[in-house]
Design a protein around this motif. Structure first.
Motif, PDB file in Angstrom:
ATOM      1  N   UNK A   1       0.871  -1.208   0.004  1.00 25.38           N
ATOM      2  CA  UNK A   1      -0.117   0.056  -0.020  1.00 25.38           C
ATOM      3  C   UNK A   1       0.881   1.251  -0.109  1.00 25.38           C
ATOM      4  N   UNK A   2       0.737   2.084  -1.012  1.00 28.17           N
ATOM      5  CA  UNK A   2       1.372   3.115  -1.347  1.00 28.17           C
ATOM      6  C   UNK A   2       0.559   4.508  -0.530  1.00 28.17           C
ATOM      7  N   UNK A   3       1.118   5.060   0.389  1.00 27.65           N
ATOM      8  CA  UNK A   3       0.337   5.898   0.930  1.00 27.65           C
ATOM      9  C   UNK A   3      -0.413   5.163   2.426  1.00 27.65           C
ATOM     10  N   UNK A   4       0.139   4.278   2.883  1.00 24.81           N
ATOM     11  CA  UNK A   4      -0.390   3.305   3.733  1.00 24.81           C
ATOM     12  C   UNK A   4      -0.572   3.904   5.106  1.00 24.81           C
ATOM     13  N   UNK A   5      -0.004   4.952   5.430  1.00 19.74           N
ATOM     14  CA  UNK A   5      -0.024   5.510   6.747  1.00 19.74           C
ATOM     15  C   UNK A   5      -1.004   6.830   6.707  1.00 19.74           C
TER      16      UNK A   5
ATOM     17  N   UNK B   1       6.048   4.614   2.418  1.00 12.57           N
ATOM     18  CA  UNK B   1       5.599   5.882   3.367  1.00 12.57           C
ATOM     19  C   UNK B   1       6.556   6.822   2.935  1.00 12.57           C
ATOM     20  N   UNK B   2       6.304   8.166   3.138  1.00 17.04           N
ATOM     21  CA  UNK B   2       7.504   9.117   2.512  1.00 17.04           C
ATOM     22  C   UNK B   2       7.700   9.617   4.176  1.00 17.04           C
ATOM     23  N   UNK B   3       7.267   9.287   5.197  1.00 19.20           N
ATOM     24  CA  UNK B   3       7.548   9.571   6.543  1.00 19.20           C
ATOM     25  C   UNK B   3       8.770   8.379   7.202  1.00 19.20           C
ATOM     26  N   UNK B   4       9.294   8.804   8.314  1.00 19.00           N
ATOM     27  CA  UNK B   4      10.311   7.880   8.579  1.00 19.00           C
ATOM     28  C   UNK B   4       9.488   6.526   9.301  1.00 19.00           C
ATOM     29  N   UNK B   5       9.955   5.274   8.612  1.00 19.01           N
ATOM     30  CA  UNK B   5       9.223   4.142   8.963  1.00 19.01           C
ATOM     31  C   UNK B   5       9.497   3.909  10.654  1.00 19.01           C
ATOM     32  N   UNK B   6       8.230   3.489  11.016  1.00 18.30           N
ATOM     33  CA  UNK B   6       8.316   3.074  12.551  1.00 18.30           C
ATOM     34  C   UNK B   6       7.811   1.669  12.834  1.00 18.30           C
ATOM     35  N   UNK B   7       7.574   1.029  11.789  1.00 17.62           N
ATOM     36  CA  UNK B   7       7.270  -0.502  11.803  1.00 17.62           C
ATOM     37  C   UNK B   7       7.980  -1.211  10.845  1.00 17.62           C
ATOM     38  N   UNK B   8       8.185  -2.528  11.284  1.00 19.07           N
ATOM     39  CA  UNK B   8       9.158  -3.401  10.571  1.00 19.07           C
ATOM     40  C   UNK B   8       8.573  -3.536   8.942  1.00 19.07           C
TER      41      UNK B   8
ATOM     42  N   UNK C   1      10.723   3.342   3.476  1.00 18.34           N
ATOM     43  CA  UNK C   1      10.648   4.740   3.020  1.00 18.34           C
ATOM     44  C   UNK C   1      10.627   4.853   1.479  1.00 18.34           C
ATOM     45  N   UNK C   2       9.988   5.786   1.059  1.00 19.40           N
ATOM     46  CA  UNK C   2      10.206   6.154  -0.636  1.00 19.40           C
ATOM     47  C   UNK C   2       9.800   7.324  -0.857  1.00 19.40           C
ATOM     48  N   UNK C   3      10.369   8.012  -1.865  1.00 20.87           N
ATOM     49  CA  UNK C   3      10.410   9.125  -2.472  1.00 20.87           C
ATOM     50  C   UNK C   3       9.390   9.735  -3.059  1.00 20.87           C
ATOM     51  N   UNK C   4       8.250   8.645  -3.514  1.00 24.44           N
ATOM     52  CA  UNK C   4       7.116   9.076  -4.480  1.00 24.44           C
ATOM     53  C   UNK C   4       7.465   9.239  -5.812  1.00 24.44           C
ATOM     54  N   UNK C   5       8.808   9.031  -6.282  1.00 24.54           N
ATOM     55  CA  UNK C   5       9.103   9.431  -7.507  1.00 24.54           C
ATOM     56  C   UNK C   5       9.867   8.290  -8.202  1.00 24.54           C
ATOM     57  N   UNK C   6      10.649   7.338  -7.513  1.00 23.86           N
ATOM     58  CA  UNK C   6      11.391   6.431  -7.912  1.00 23.86           C
ATOM     59  C   UNK C   6      11.158   4.866  -7.290  1.00 23.86           C
TER      60      UNK C   6
ATOM     61  N   UNK D   1      -2.421   1.936  -4.532  1.00 20.98           N
ATOM     62  CA  UNK D   1      -1.839   3.054  -4.697  1.00 20.98           C
ATOM     63  C   UNK D   1      -2.542   4.392  -4.116  1.00 20.98           C
ATOM     64  N   UNK D   2      -2.621   4.966  -3.202  1.00 14.42           N
ATOM     65  CA  UNK D   2      -3.331   5.984  -2.662  1.00 14.42           C
ATOM     66  C   UNK D   2      -2.474   7.274  -2.745  1.00 14.42           C
ATOM     67  N   UNK D   3      -1.380   7.400  -3.612  1.00 20.67           N
ATOM     68  CA  UNK D   3      -0.571   8.483  -3.489  1.00 20.67           C
ATOM     69  C   UNK D   3      -1.397   9.774  -4.003  1.00 20.67           C
ATOM     70  N   UNK D   4      -1.246  10.855  -3.572  1.00 16.12           N
ATOM     71  CA  UNK D   4      -1.597  12.034  -4.272  1.00 16.12           C
ATOM     72  C   UNK D   4      -1.879  13.162  -3.240  1.00 16.12           C
TER      73      UNK D   4
END
Length: 297
Positions: A5-9, A31-38, A42-47, A63-66
């Motif tokens: 899930x992209x945008x899973x947080x 997630x684009x925020x610092x991961x806090x679960x195993x 982390x991703x930049x939403x671009x690559x 994909x929920x990105x936007x």
């Protein structure tokens, strides 16, 4: 299933992830925020850097990105961010899936009901063409970014949704605030469409589309009930036991919000025809029942 899930947080991603975990599925979150679960990456939403290797292990991708169009004001830079935050993640998924030795069976792409435009006398369904205004064309480019997946043999589903009603998260708490403060009323004429869907129906619909092998292409994820802005606000005032009286004129909304005011003063009626045709059963078909549920829980 293994589901990425992209945008899973975010608001919708969190709700879907929790429901899928309850059903026994394994969830992997970008997630684009610092991961806090195993299970978070982390991703930049671009690559696809840092997570592409996981795609070959996935059965499904959502994909929920936007960047939300509720952000104000709509400057040229903001509009570019609306576009980039939708198109670039889609292209990253196409790249990652194309390179995977084992491809996911299904890819679910979030989209918007504004695909059909803000005007129109005929109720729109999934067979209706796109409009040519800014929001519609934004949605067209959002969807086309992942169209190459069709040629890769991945079952691609596009979910065109509107306001998702939930007690916490999303736009509803903000929409309900003026009602709670005794300033509830219609926007402009109030005749414009106000499509909505209860969070429970939204999550059930996403899972229905994930699991149904016959589901491909675009689906409207909105309630089958047609509600105008005036009806929506009147029912909200009734649910909160507040007066329905403080009506905001079009000129004031345009002064306050600029171009973004189109989100409040325009809207086209639409119908979830394909979900209904496939036998999906909505729990909350009427606005009063949806609002009553949100206030009880």
């Amino acid at each position: 299933m293994n589901v990425m899930i992209a945008g899973g947080r975010g608001f919708l991603g969190t709700a879907l992830a929790a429901s899928l975990v309850d059903d026994g599925h394994s969830i992997f979150i970008l997630t684009r925020r610092k991961p806090d679960e195993p299970n978070q990456y982390l991703w930049d939403g671009v690559t696809p850097n840092g997570w592409a290797h996981l795609v070959g292990e996935m059965d499904a991708v959502v994909n929920f990105s936007g960047y939300s169009t509720s952000h104000w004001p709509w400057t040229n830079a903001t509009k570019k961010r609306f576009l980039d935050s939708r198109v670039l993640p889609g292209r990253a998924f196409v790249s990652a899936i194309a390179s995977a030795t084992r491809r996911p069976r299904v890819y679910l792409q979030a989209s918007g009901i504004n695909y059909y435009g803000l005007h129109g006398k005929v109720i729109a369904d999934e067979s209706s063409p796109p409009a040519d205004d800014f929001l519609a064309q934004l949605t067209v480019q959002w969807e086309e970014a992942t169209k190459p997946l069709d040629e890769l043999g991945v079952r691609r589903v596009v979910m065109r949704s509107a306001v998702v009603l939930a007690k916490r998260g999303g736009l509803f708490p903000l929409m309900a605030l003026p009602v709670r403060l005794f300033f509830g009323g219609k926007f402009g004429s109030g005749e414009q469409a106000m499509p909505w869907i209860h969070i429970a129906d939204y999550i059930d619909a996403v899972k229905f589309l994930l699991e149904n092998e016959n589901a491909r292409g675009a689906f409207n994820l909105i309630s089958p009930e047609q509600s105008s802005n005036a009806v929506f606000m009147r029912e909200a005032c009734k649910a909160f036991s507040r007066p329905y009286w403080f009506h905001l004129p079009v000129f004031l909304l345009r002064i306050l919000l600029g171009e973004m005011s189109v989100l409040l003063i325009h809207g086209r009626f639409s119908r979830p025809q394909r979900l209904l045709d496939m036998g999906f059963d909505f729990q909350y078909k009427s606005l009063p029942s949806a609002l009553q549920n949100l206030l009880q829980n």
